[in-house]
Design an enzyme around this catalytic site. Structure first.
Site, PDB file in Angstrom:
ATOM      1  N   LYS A  59     -17.545 -18.437 -12.872  1.00 21.80           N
ATOM      2  CA  LYS A  59     -18.010 -17.875 -11.594  1.00 21.80           C
ATOM      3  C   LYS A  59     -17.701 -16.379 -11.538  1.00 21.80           C
ATOM      4  CE  LYS A  59     -17.735 -22.337  -9.298  1.00 21.80           C
ATOM      5  NZ  LYS A  59     -17.185 -23.246  -8.287  1.00 21.80           N
ATOM      6  N   GLN A  61     -11.890 -24.163  -5.373  1.00 24.45           N
ATOM      7  CA  GLN A  61     -12.321 -25.019  -6.471  1.00 24.45           C
ATOM      8  C   GLN A  61     -11.771 -26.437  -6.286  1.00 24.45           C
ATOM      9  OE1 GLN A  61     -14.550 -24.013  -8.713  1.00 24.45           O
ATOM     10  NE2 GLN A  61     -14.557 -26.016  -9.674  1.00 24.45           N
ATOM     11  N   ASP A  70     -19.913 -22.631  -0.507  1.00 28.22           N
ATOM     12  CA  ASP A  70     -20.049 -23.967  -1.099  1.00 28.22           C
ATOM     13  C   ASP A  70     -20.824 -24.907  -0.169  1.00 28.22           C
ATOM     14  OD1 ASP A  70     -19.146 -24.535  -3.688  1.00 28.22           O
ATOM     15  OD2 ASP A  70     -17.037 -24.611  -3.075  1.00 28.22           O
TER      16      ASP A  70
HETATM   17  N1  LIG Z   1     -15.592 -25.863  -4.858  1.00 29.13           N
HETATM   18  C1  LIG Z   1     -16.355 -26.506  -5.768  1.00 29.13           C
HETATM   19  N2  LIG Z   1     -15.769 -27.326  -6.661  1.00 29.13           N
HETATM   20  C2  LIG Z   1     -16.558 -27.968  -7.562  1.00 29.13           C
HETATM   21  C3  LIG Z   1     -17.957 -27.764  -7.593  1.00 29.13           C
HETATM   22  C4  LIG Z   1     -18.522 -26.909  -6.629  1.00 29.13           C
HETATM   23  O1  LIG Z   1     -19.760 -26.708  -6.561  1.00 29.13           O
HETATM   24  N3  LIG Z   1     -17.692 -26.292  -5.742  1.00 29.13           N
HETATM   25  N4  LIG Z   1     -18.734 -28.352  -8.578  1.00 29.13           N
HETATM   26  C5  LIG Z   1     -18.082 -28.946  -9.739  1.00 29.13           C
HETATM   27  C6  LIG Z   1     -17.710 -28.014 -10.845  1.00 29.13           C
HETATM   28  N5  LIG Z   1     -18.556 -26.833 -11.034  1.00 29.13           N
HETATM   29  C7  LIG Z   1     -18.443 -25.811 -10.172  1.00 29.13           C
HETATM   30  O2  LIG Z   1     -17.461 -25.576  -9.528  1.00 29.13           O
HETATM   31  C8  LIG Z   1     -19.304 -26.629 -12.230  1.00 29.13           C
HETATM   32  C9  LIG Z   1     -19.445 -27.603 -13.177  1.00 29.13           C
HETATM   33  C10 LIG Z   1     -20.105 -27.337 -14.387  1.00 29.13           C
HETATM   34  C11 LIG Z   1     -20.620 -26.067 -14.633  1.00 29.13           C
HETATM   35  C12 LIG Z   1     -21.262 -25.690 -15.915  1.00 29.13           C
HETATM   36  O3  LIG Z   1     -21.741 -24.576 -16.051  1.00 29.13           O
HETATM   37  N6  LIG Z   1     -21.275 -26.540 -16.913  1.00 29.13           N
HETATM   38  C13 LIG Z   1     -21.792 -26.145 -18.203  1.00 29.13           C
HETATM   39  C14 LIG Z   1     -20.760 -26.411 -19.264  1.00 29.13           C
HETATM   40  C15 LIG Z   1     -19.516 -25.609 -19.064  1.00 29.13           C
HETATM   41  C16 LIG Z   1     -18.411 -26.013 -20.022  1.00 29.13           C
HETATM   42  O4  LIG Z   1     -18.423 -25.564 -21.175  1.00 29.13           O
HETATM   43  O5  LIG Z   1     -17.509 -26.783 -19.631  1.00 29.13           O
HETATM   44  C17 LIG Z   1     -23.059 -26.928 -18.492  1.00 29.13           C
HETATM   45  O6  LIG Z   1     -23.217 -28.032 -17.947  1.00 29.13           O
HETATM   46  O7  LIG Z   1     -23.854 -26.425 -19.268  1.00 29.13           O
HETATM   47  C18 LIG Z   1     -20.482 -25.109 -13.681  1.00 29.13           C
HETATM   48  C19 LIG Z   1     -19.836 -25.386 -12.487  1.00 29.13           C
HETATM   49  C20 LIG Z   1     -16.785 -29.624  -9.312  1.00 29.13           C
HETATM   50  N7  LIG Z   1     -15.990 -28.793  -8.477  1.00 29.13           N
END
Ligand SMILES: Nc1nc2c(c(=O)[nH]1)N[C@@H](CN(C=O)c1ccc(C(=O)N[C@@H](CCC(=O)O)C(=O)O)cc1)CN2
Ligand SMILES: [Mg+2]
Length: 293
Positions: free
Chosen positions: A52, A96, A119
């Site tokens: 982020k 988070q 969020d």
């Molecule tokens: N406050 C929040 N917590 C969480 C959220 C949220 O939207 N707000 N969502 C999820 C986690 N998340 C963002 O926070 C999130 C998950 C996955 C990815 C992402 O880019 N994944 C990549 C791989 C990344 C890696 O190497 O691990 C992909 O899928 O290509 C971004 C954000 C739970 N918590």
């Protein structure tokens, strides 16, 4: 079969946001400022908040990362939230998730000023979303809507089956797909761990959105030909042959399901990157709203 390229679309969106920020800079305006609070040192959560912050830099936003130790008390976290609520330089912030068990998540979500709640988890914003009012749509569902829209995938009159009822993904997704407009106008079934005969339901779905965190849960036999499959799962599975020590696994058996699906998201590179892009979009919105108020 088309693979929905979330990595590419998220880069397109980031470029659009950067263009807006460049205009703000040229006009001598303040640029959007996102803050993220992380409590503890869960590896995946640290990756996400670091992504982020890095993405903020890419588009020209200011960013602040607040790291708090895993033994942080609820009161300490609430104090920090109050500080960010009152910090006029910050346009939006997120806490988070998940949080350590000594902290009640619901109290934390309630404490965030809805105007800075990028969020979209505060009850005011969640309620506004349910009532078709303008608001911050939670980033992952927002990203899925954006993918459906940019790939022009029809949703009107379709049967959308959502698997998983978390307030981060499944619950809001079920509301959004049933709203009027595009993407929307779907007939929605929300399923969860107590749903019986899930295959009977998923095999009737035109669109399946799954967010359960169980690698490979959705098998090819559970979907019909030409279904649209959106995979939100990103579970780290230990793998000694990988330099990172793990591989990322989605909730869908991609290898087999992709042979039947019409559109499908990969993991990684599908929904995940969209989540980050839409968080930036919400932060841009937060800045614009604060400027106009
Ligand atoms: N406050 C929040 N917590 C969480 C959220 C949220 O939207 N707000 N969502 C999820 C986690 N998340 C963002 O926070 C999130 C998950 C996955 C990815 C992402 O880019 N994944 C990549 C791989 C990344 C890696 O190497 O691990 C992909 O899928 O290509 C971004 C954000 C739970 N918590
Ligand atoms: Mg999310």
């Amino acid at each position: 079969m088309t693979i929905l390229d979330g990595k590419k679309i998220s880069n397109d969106i980031k470029a659009e946001i950067k263009a807006e920020v460049d205009k703000m800079k040229a006009n001598g305006e303040k640029v959007p400022h996102l803050a993220a609070i992380i409590v503890g040192n869960d590896g995946a959560s640290l990756t996400y908040v670091n992504n982020k912050v890095r993405s903020c830099k890419e588009v020209g936003f200011d960013s602040t990362l607040v790291t708090m130790r895993s033994t942080t008390s609820e009161l300490e976290l609430l104090d920090k939230i109050e500080e960010l609520n009152n910090d006029d330089t910050i346009d939006g912030f997120i806490v988070q998730l998940p949080l350590p068990e000594q902290i009640q998540t619901q109290k934390v979500l309630m404490a965030v000023n809805p105007d800075k709640d990028v969020d979209g988890f505060h009850p005011t914003n969640f309620g506004r979303m349910s009532l078709d009012m303008s608001t911050f749509i939670p980033a992952t569902p927002f990203g899925i809507l954006e993918l459906l829209e940019r790939y022009n995938i029809p949703t009107k009159g379709k049967h959308t089956v959502v698997i998983g009822r978390s307030y981060i993904v499944g619950r809001p997704m079920s509301i959004l797909m049933g709203r009027s407009g595009f993407p929307g106008n779907s007939t929605v079934t929300l399923t969860h761990e107590y749903t019986k005969n899930i295959t009977q339901i998923t095999s009737q779905a035109d669109i399946i959105i799954i967010a359960v965190g169980i690698p490979g849960f959705l098998k090819a036999e559970m979907i019909k030909d030409d279904a649209v499959v959106i995979d939100v799962g990103t579970t780290r599975v230990a793998d000694d042959t990988n330099p990172r020590g793990y591989v990322l696994k989605g909730d869908v058996d991609f290898e087999n399901a992709s042979k039947k699906a019409s559109f499908i998201t990969p993991v990684p590179g599908g929904v995940g990157p969209m989540t980050i892009a839409m968080l930036l979009k919400n932060t841009l919105l937060a800045r614009e709203q604060r400027r106009n108020n």
